[in-house]
Write an enzyme that holds these catalytic residues in place. Structure first.
Site, PDB file in Angstrom:
ATOM      1  CG  HIS A  54      57.560  44.405  46.067  1.00 28.40           C
ATOM      2  ND1 HIS A  54      57.607  44.369  47.442  1.00 28.40           N
ATOM      3  CD2 HIS A  54      57.902  43.165  45.645  1.00 28.40           C
ATOM      4  CE1 HIS A  54      57.964  43.145  47.827  1.00 28.40           C
ATOM      5  NE2 HIS A  54      58.152  42.391  46.752  1.00 28.40           N
TER       6      HIS A  54
ATOM      7  CG  ASP B 296      85.907  54.882  61.313  1.00 26.92           C
ATOM      8  OD1 ASP B 296      85.289  54.585  60.279  1.00 26.92           O
ATOM      9  OD2 ASP B 296      85.407  55.569  62.226  1.00 26.92           O
TER      10      ASP B 296
ATOM     11  CD1 TRP C 143      62.533  42.954  39.078  1.00 30.89           C
ATOM     12  CD2 TRP C 143      64.543  43.901  39.315  1.00 30.89           C
ATOM     13  NE1 TRP C 143      63.473  41.965  39.005  1.00 30.89           N
ATOM     14  CE2 TRP C 143      64.725  42.513  39.149  1.00 30.89           C
ATOM     15  CE3 TRP C 143      65.681  44.702  39.495  1.00 30.89           C
ATOM     16  CZ2 TRP C 143      65.983  41.907  39.140  1.00 30.89           C
ATOM     17  CZ3 TRP C 143      66.925  44.085  39.470  1.00 30.89           C
ATOM     18  CH2 TRP C 143      67.066  42.709  39.299  1.00 30.89           C
TER      19      TRP C 143
ATOM     20  CB  SER D 155      75.090  55.256  47.022  1.00 29.50           C
ATOM     21  OG  SER D 155      75.090  54.521  48.206  1.00 29.50           O
ATOM     22  CB  SER D 156      76.416  50.545  44.975  1.00 32.55           C
ATOM     23  OG  SER D 156      75.099  50.473  45.370  1.00 32.55           O
TER      24      SER D 156
ATOM     25  CG  HIS E 243      73.424  35.712  37.153  1.00 28.29           C
ATOM     26  ND1 HIS E 243      72.270  35.011  37.363  1.00 28.29           N
ATOM     27  CD2 HIS E 243      74.365  35.087  37.887  1.00 28.29           C
ATOM     28  CE1 HIS E 243      72.508  34.004  38.164  1.00 28.29           C
ATOM     29  NE2 HIS E 243      73.777  34.016  38.497  1.00 28.29           N
TER      30      HIS E 243
ATOM     31  CD  GLU F 156      72.082  44.008  42.354  1.00 24.96           C
ATOM     32  OE1 GLU F 156      73.164  44.567  42.100  1.00 24.96           O
ATOM     33  OE2 GLU F 156      71.387  44.271  43.349  1.00 24.96           O
TER      34      GLU F 156
ATOM     35  CE1 TYR G 174      74.815  33.396  42.471  1.00 25.19           C
ATOM     36  CE2 TYR G 174      75.939  34.105  40.496  1.00 25.19           C
ATOM     37  CZ  TYR G 174      75.163  33.189  41.156  1.00 25.19           C
ATOM     38  OH  TYR G 174      74.737  32.070  40.506  1.00 25.19           O
TER      39      TYR G 174
ATOM     40  CB  SER H  32      80.194  31.471  56.744  1.00 33.13           C
ATOM     41  OG  SER H  32      79.657  31.059  55.519  1.00 33.13           O
TER      42      SER H  32
ATOM     43  CG  HIS I 183      70.684  32.039  33.617  1.00 32.64           C
ATOM     44  ND1 HIS I 183      71.597  31.612  34.534  1.00 32.64           N
ATOM     45  CD2 HIS I 183      70.225  33.217  34.098  1.00 32.64           C
ATOM     46  CE1 HIS I 183      71.672  32.484  35.526  1.00 32.64           C
ATOM     47  NE2 HIS I 183      70.850  33.464  35.276  1.00 32.64           N
ATOM     48  CG  HIS I 184      68.158  36.135  33.692  1.00 31.64           C
ATOM     49  ND1 HIS I 184      67.386  36.101  34.829  1.00 31.64           N
ATOM     50  CD2 HIS I 184      69.438  36.016  34.108  1.00 31.64           C
ATOM     51  CE1 HIS I 184      68.169  35.981  35.888  1.00 31.64           C
ATOM     52  NE2 HIS I 184      69.416  35.926  35.481  1.00 31.64           N
TER      53      HIS I 184
ATOM     54  CB  THR J 192      75.816  27.072  45.294  1.00 29.37           C
ATOM     55  OG1 THR J 192      76.167  28.026  44.295  1.00 29.37           O
ATOM     56  CG2 THR J 192      74.825  27.712  46.243  1.00 29.37           C
TER      57      THR J 192
ATOM     58  CE  LYS K 157      80.171  30.446  49.454  1.00 27.51           C
ATOM     59  NZ  LYS K 157      80.702  30.774  50.778  1.00 27.51           N
TER      60      LYS K 157
ATOM     61  NE  ARG L 241      58.085  37.990  37.143  1.00 30.51           N
ATOM     62  CZ  ARG L 241      59.379  38.335  37.112  1.00 30.51           C
ATOM     63  NH1 ARG L 241      60.210  37.771  36.253  1.00 30.51           N
ATOM     64  NH2 ARG L 241      59.855  39.237  37.932  1.00 30.51           N
TER      65      ARG L 241
HETATM   66 CU   LIG Z   1      70.745  34.949  36.541  1.00 26.68          CU
END
Ligand SMILES: [Cu+2]
Lengths: 193, 529
Positions: free
Chosen positions: B80, B109, B145, B173-174, B257, B259, B261, B272, B306-307, B332, B335, B454
């Protein structure tokens, strides 16, 4: 299919190729993190990693009379059929003082086995002040079936040890080297560098 | 695009019949076609991973083990998470970039159309490989994950190797996709479009693409180390061989991390674009928005530990990572402040995209606040690995990224298809999603604070009430998404004809093209005022 006409001067193509290099560099950087991590850990004595080759502080005269308690722990990784324990679970010493302790090890299996002990120090920032001049973790240890031995550690505490640390725990985990696919590729307790 | 539309607007030349149809989509190098492919695949994977979430919530409906065994439960949580992150949110944002970036910057294009085709067509194979692990001996990956070593190295099921290869493919791919986006944005802009004049969505995607380019190789490196640890006798993460399992967490979160963002910056971009349209005002503090995004991207490389507050890192490291993490709240906050200021004294209307954007702003902020709580190192020892974390990242990913994707779909759907979506169904989708999302995830905060861990299929009795409430919400949320899909398909054929501007307050180059736009967006570069 008719492609739209897009002008691509050489400069633009070059830029694309330069961008292509970035992921390769970052992939390399990922692997560079491994030695970097080990260098950082040993340089700052973080993460509980202690020396895996002999270190002796030049000046080992007993210069301060703080009492530091050292606790000894032993762990078998993955149900290793060995008896493994410290012969003395705790001792108190002054920084600079040399001490010798032994761990007891017995191979309870019916065949010869080779193990590697991996040390870890807690709290992590005490690691670089616990200096071992001799340790069974510096080399691999082999025992025949049902044989036993006492394995020595000779160590002292660096007098630069931060004032707030009074108790240090030294723990060893022993690993069965037969389970490692490539045991010769390793030296000492850590990745070779 | 159906044939009627295609022929009316100089579409692709294709051979007739089913072979021609397959060949057209398989070999297409058109940015709109590829954007559509990305979005359709994400939508499909959304239901695959959503079904897994339903299994999880069904098992957690009441205490005890009822439906699945713990081993299968773990496979569900793992897949998941992996599919939602790599197979839904990421490809969907790339789909948006494909559709919108050329149209927003006045390009015909994407810069590298063939590469574009390749970067999409890797993905279906990657996800087929990943989901096929469910049917393998030993089951699918079951280590979460985050695939921490040694769970994935020493103890991972045999299918872990397939998981590793699928991650390699996704990464490839990314990287190709983001490379293409960067080159397009920097090289194919209309000559009169200066960097600071670029739409915010294009800006956020440019920064996201650089993040992808920087961290996807780190993930690829991590899984490669895992592979060699598993099969080639290396000991990167094996203490017995001189490695360190903790090193895995450092590498993973150094990728992980940035990731998060990557998942949220394009969402910021979409919101926006939408908020000014329905406020009929230009975006407040536009340049500030751009600087804030850059600031967030740079900070994202300095907060990974921080993880790992509970892994025994030193006090000084805990303090450093705690403060830098809290610093992220500043850009943040800029924003959020700017979105609110954009609406201030605007003439607001509340069409579906605006509703989703508003929900995004409020709920993402809640997710941000729980993130700040988690950033406090001493408090994190209590929250680590509890449902509080689950609540936090679902607030930023579901009501954050996903709601922003819904915002974008409703906002640009009329432009893409030339037809309006059904507003009544859109509102139903919104209100049901909003309510059920909160019913699902808000109680998880309480569960986490009360100490429910969890990734477990069973729990102590005192957690029962909040769990059935969360499960109920989850089922409603799942069913609600069918309204969304129905609306898109139905409106595709029966929707009202859309005008060129679509929205009264719309702004930007994409609205100067007819709806639907021609096959090649801008044959000649437009003039930007
Ligand atoms: Cu993080």
């Amino acid at each position: 299919m008719k492609e739209p006409e897009v002008k691509t001067p050489r400069r633009r193509n070059k830029f694309t190729y330069v961008l292509f290099i970035v992921p390769f560099l970052m992939f390399g950087f990922c692997f560079a993190l491994v030695p970097l991590y080990n260098v950082f850990c040993s340089a700052f004595g973080i993460n509980g990693k202690t020396n895996t080759t002999s270190i002796r502080k030049a000046d080992t005269a007993i210069s301060d009379n703080r009492n530091i308690t050292i606790q000894f722990l032993a762990t078998n990784n993955e149900k290793l059929p060995w008896s493994f324990k410290p012969n003395k679970v705790e001792l108190t010493l002054h920084p600079g003082e040399n001490k010798r302790v032994t761990y007891y090890a017995k191979n309870n299996s019916d065949h010869t086995m080779t193990i590697q002990a991996i040390p870890s120090v807690s709290p992590g920032n005490a690691a670089k002040y616990l200096l071992k001049t001799e340790c069974f973790c510096f080399t691999q240890q082999t025992l025949g079936a049902h044989k036993s031995m006492d394995m020595p550690i000779l160590f002292h505490i660096d007098p630069d040890l931060p004032k707030n640390i009074h108790v240090i725990t030294l723990s060893y985990t022993i690993f069965d080297l037969a389970k490692l696919k490539n045991p010769t590729a390793r030296k000492g307790g850590r990745i070779t560098r | 695009m159906t044939e009627a539309v295609v022929h009316a607007h100089h579409g692709p030349d294709r051979r007739p019949g089913i072979i021609g149809w397959i060949a057209r989509w398989l070999f297409t190098t058109n940015h709109k076609d590829i954007g559509t492919l990305y979005l359709v695949m994400s939508c499909f994977m959304f239901f695959v991973a959503g079904a897994m979430a339903m299994v999880i919530r069904a098992e957690l409906w009441i205490p005890g083990l009822q439906i699945v065994n713990p081993h299968f439960f773990n496979q569900m949580t793992t897949l998941h998470g992996l599919i939602m992150v790599f197979g839904v949110i990421m490809p969907a944002t790339v789909g948006f970039a494909n559709w919108m970036v050329p149209m927003m910057i006045g390009a015909p294009d994407m810069a590298l159309p063939r590469l574009n085709n390749l970067s999409f067509w890797i993905l279906p194979f990657a996800f087929t490989l990943l989901t096929s692990t469910l049917f393998m001996k030993g089951g699918a990956p079951d280590f979460g994950w985050t695939f921490y070593a040694p769970l994935s190295s020493t103890y991972g099921p045999p299918s872990t190797d397939f998981f590793i290869f699928s991650v390699h493919m996704m990464g490839m791919s990314s990287i190709l996709g983001s490379l293409n986006i960067i080159v397009t944005i920097l090289n194919l802009r209309a000559p009169s479009m200066k960097m600071m004049k670029m739409p915010i969505f294009v800006w956020t995607w440019l920064i996201t693409a650089f993040l992808l380019l920087a961290v996807m190789p780190i993930l690829a490196g991590a899984v490669t180390m895992l592979l060699t640890d598993r099969h080639f006798g290396t000991s990167f993460f094996n203490a017995a061989g001189g490695g360190d399992p903790l090193l895995f967490q450092h590498i993973f979160w150094f990728f992980g991390h940035p990731e998060v963002y990557i998942l949220i910056l394009p969402a910021f971009g979409i919101v926006s674009e939408v908020v000014p349209t329905f406020s009929r005002k230009p975006l407040f503090g536009r340049n500030m928005m751009i600087y804030a995004t850059i600031c967030i991207a740079v900070l994202s490389f300095l907060v990974w530990a921080h993880h790992m507050f509970t892994t025994g890192i030193t006090l000084s490291a805990e303090l450093f990572f705690m403060y830098v993490t809290m610093l992220v709240a500043v850009p943040t906050g800029v924003k959020v402040f700017n979105w609110v200021s954009t609406m201030y004294k605007g003439s607001l209307t509340f069409e579906t995209p605006m509703l989703f954007a508003l929900a995004f702003i409020v709920l993402f902020t809640i997710g941000g606040f729980s993130g700040l709580m988690l950033a406090i190192a001493p408090a994190d020892f209590q929250y680590q690995d509890t449902y509080f974390v689950v609540a936090h990242f679902h607030y930023v990913l579901v009501s954050g990224s996903l709601f922003a994707l819904f915002t974008g779909v409703y906002y640009w759907y009329p432009k893409w298809t030339g037809r309006m979506y059904n507003e009544a169904l859109g509102k139903w989708h919104f209100w049901l999603s909003l309510i059920s999302m909160n019913v699902t995830f808000f109680p998880m905060h309480f569960l986490g604070l009360a100490g429910m861990p969890r990734r477990i299929p069973d729990y102590a009795l005192q957690f029962a009430d909040f769990n059935w409430i969360a499960s109920l919400g989850a089922f409603v949320f799942g069913i609600t998404q069918l309204i969304f899909v129905f609306n898109l398909i139905y409106s595709r054929y029966k929707g009202k004809q859309a005008t060129m501007e679509v929205w009264e307050g719309s702004h930007g180059l994409e609205w100067t093209l007819p709806s639907p736009p021609p096959y090649h967006s801008f044959e000649t570069p437009p003039e930007v005022k």
